[in-house]
Scaffold this active site. Sequence first.
Site, short mmCIF file in Angstrom:
data_model
loop_
_atom_site.label_atom_id
_atom_site.label_comp_id
_atom_site.label_asym_id
_atom_site.label_seq_id
_atom_site.Cartn_x
_atom_site.Cartn_y
_atom_site.Cartn_z
N HIS A 80 0.84 -1.20 0.00
CA HIS A 80 0.00 0.00 0.00
C HIS A 80 0.88 1.26 0.00
O HIS A 80 0.67 2.18 -0.79
CB HIS A 80 -0.90 -0.05 1.25
CG HIS A 80 -1.70 1.17 1.49
ND1 HIS A 80 -2.88 1.40 0.85
CD2 HIS A 80 -1.50 2.22 2.31
CE1 HIS A 80 -3.38 2.56 1.27
NE2 HIS A 80 -2.55 3.08 2.15
N GLU A 87 -1.30 -4.94 -3.94
CA GLU A 87 -2.10 -4.43 -2.82
C GLU A 87 -3.51 -5.02 -2.87
O GLU A 87 -4.04 -5.47 -1.85
CB GLU A 87 -2.16 -2.90 -2.89
CG GLU A 87 -2.94 -2.27 -1.76
CD GLU A 87 -3.37 -0.84 -2.05
OE1 GLU A 87 -3.22 -0.38 -3.20
OE2 GLU A 87 -3.88 -0.20 -1.12
N ASN A 99 24.55 -22.37 -7.15
CA ASN A 99 25.30 -23.57 -7.50
C ASN A 99 25.01 -24.69 -6.51
O ASN A 99 24.87 -25.85 -6.89
CB ASN A 99 26.81 -23.27 -7.48
CG ASN A 99 27.34 -23.03 -8.87
OD1 ASN A 99 26.59 -23.11 -9.85
ND2 ASN A 99 28.62 -22.72 -8.98
#
Lengths: 682, 125
Positions: free
Chosen positions: A53, A75, A409
Amino acid sequence: MSEIKSSRAVHDFLAEAEEIIEKLNLDLIALADRAESADFSPELLNEIFRGAHSLKGLAGMVGFDDIGELSHHMENLLDGLRLGKVQLTVELIDTLFISLEVLLKIVHGKGKNESFTVDLTTVLSRIAALGKAPANPDEALLTTCGVDAKILDVLTEYEEHRLLENLKQKRHLFRVNAVFNLSSFDQDLSEISELLKQQGEIISTLPSSGDFSDKIAFQLLYGTRINRDEVVALLGHDEIEVIPVGDEQPSQAFADTAQAVAVSPASSPSTVDSAEAGSDASARSISRTVRVDIDKLDYLMNIVGDLVLAKGAIATIADQLRAQDDSLGGELQKATRSLERRLDELRDGVMDVRMVPVGQLFEKMARIVRRVANEHGKKVVLETLGGDTELDKMIVEDLSDPLMHIIRNSIDHGIEKPEERVAKGKPEKGMIKLQAMQRGNHVVILISDDGRGIDPDLIHSKAIEKGLIGKDTVMSRDAIFDLLFTPGFSTRDEVSDLSGRGVGMDVVKTNIGNMSGMIEIDSTVDAGTTMLLTLPITLAIIKALIVKVCGRTYAIPINSVLETLMIERRDIRTIERREVVELRKITLPLLRLGHVFNLEEKKNSSDRLFIAVVGLAEKRMGIVVDELIGQQDVVIKSLGSVLSFVRGVAGAADMGNQKTILVLDVGGLLSDTLRGDGSIHV
Amino acid sequence: MSLVAKKILIAEDSATMRSLIVSTISAMGNYETIEAANGFEALRILPQEKVDLVITDINMPDINGLELVSFIKKNPNYQTTPLFIVSTEGSDRDREKGMALGADAYLVKPFSPVELQSLINKYLG
């Protein structure tokens, strides 16, 4: 686009946006962890909603429509989630993580170029696909639940929803009334709030000043499973009113409850004192921190560096005056020492401001672990230790990419799929451990996993196959693992896909080397792999040992120098064509800087040689030099991208007498020497 | 122009939003701004300062903007103090409640500086 957009506003926005995204990321990880057990507080969800928000509101104000649009959709989704209109699913959490990554990418991109943007189509359609059920607030229940209409009037839509949820779960509702001194109400109120939260949910906190100018009353609407007596016992304060809602209808508006007995802290100040304290506190913000641009700190550090150089020049003049038997020389020397002490404090102070906990970086890695593990269908738990260890902000920034690569990795090639792990008798979930520790002037970061490990024999045979080493070359275990850092080397095999470790590890090593750090690997097949990063705490200004070799001057960072020695030329022995010297029953390999930098070595008739013994982590080496000049503070400057390929050099340092010297990269020189590649011709 | 600058209290938890509002108000001249990073700070500032206008967000931690509106509009000391709500679109219901509680105006984020300035002129000019 908004008219109040300015470069300052954009800069502030991007910094705040990054903070919000990082906080959102952390909260989302917590939500994801707890979602499996459905054990998350609505407060956490509300925090996440509030983050999206705020971001949306801010982006709109500075005219970044892309950030605004994406955070607007997030939101909406989160609003649906917190209001119970959307189900919390793994897919939803993944979508939110992806959205955060896109947001972060845009924010970083705009940091370099404000017009940077990315195509939002994919992520927006993912959010849209999650759907949203129609709103269904049971307003009838609200009006019959016995909560005073005046309280209902000040509840936000979210708070109404939480009230309804508490009612649906048949929890008891209470109004908790307390009066506090204006000077300390936030601390007193938060103490009560924390106690209440242990056993339920605070739906709203309504303030009322009542008739007192120096007091403030609060009414908390509280939902819980425990009864009134238990709530009173939980609070441990007879003065706090706990009034059931529903059973006993509140007969008067809350404004009247200000007459409730004040909760007086043991050291309650007098009315006058508290008014003064309140006045004093009013101008202060709760947070005692400031956000500082790292460029400003760099600027300060440069000034400190210049002052250090100026002090060096004054000290030289003082020495010269003193040598001429000038009494002023002694006075000047004293003054210089005092200046030096204060300057050291100033330098330490500025450095301290640059220090940030490495935990910030670990938190970012938590998101990477989650996402990469999902991508590869693996289950991985990240354990972090020593997150409060501090490092220079710039090093933490630069460490992000290498660390991310190592972790990728680890998950991609190290950690086995759940079924494979179970078959091996391992827990279904793999474990990656990130640990930071301070070791003197260095920070050691350990990244370990409990995956399939890397077979040194496989690395050895790959190296022979690629022609990197001869067929009969015998190498130590360390040297074999070091081969993984050779450019283009990988154990990945298109046919067998045995491990794939080593992909891009040369870049990782170069990046760590650029930070004057070093990296080591150890691994055991089927038990896991450990990478050890040794990094300096800061790069900005360092104490260095100034040495002379073949008529050239170099600086060796003092934090890598263990001792300096004088040895007899005849003590040097040669093992496998490498010069070594016996030092306290340890064979110390020697490095000749003249050989490293291809300098013409002067004929030195002296039988004695100087050696600076340097070490990082467990590795040791002796650098042979012609002269040890002494210790000095130096400000390291980068060599720039043009010369970044030069190995063995960490940067340049201004000596203050218009001379610039090279600062040695001890980590890089150590690994090259120990691997047998002690010649770096530029 | 009055010699004593009128004071505007801004209750907003986003530092950037606060600074945007402050810079918009500063550009008008003759107004002093007081910033509160949350509802608690606003509650502490109110009795200590003679505030001429309050601008508040709704979504804030600790106490929400509606509770702040209610507090201000019910208190005889501030009943007549003009109060604006700033909120994002999508919080219509909360905004309506704020107006019902006595807020004088609302601004939907992102609002234009001119919009805010003309509202301030209307209530304080």
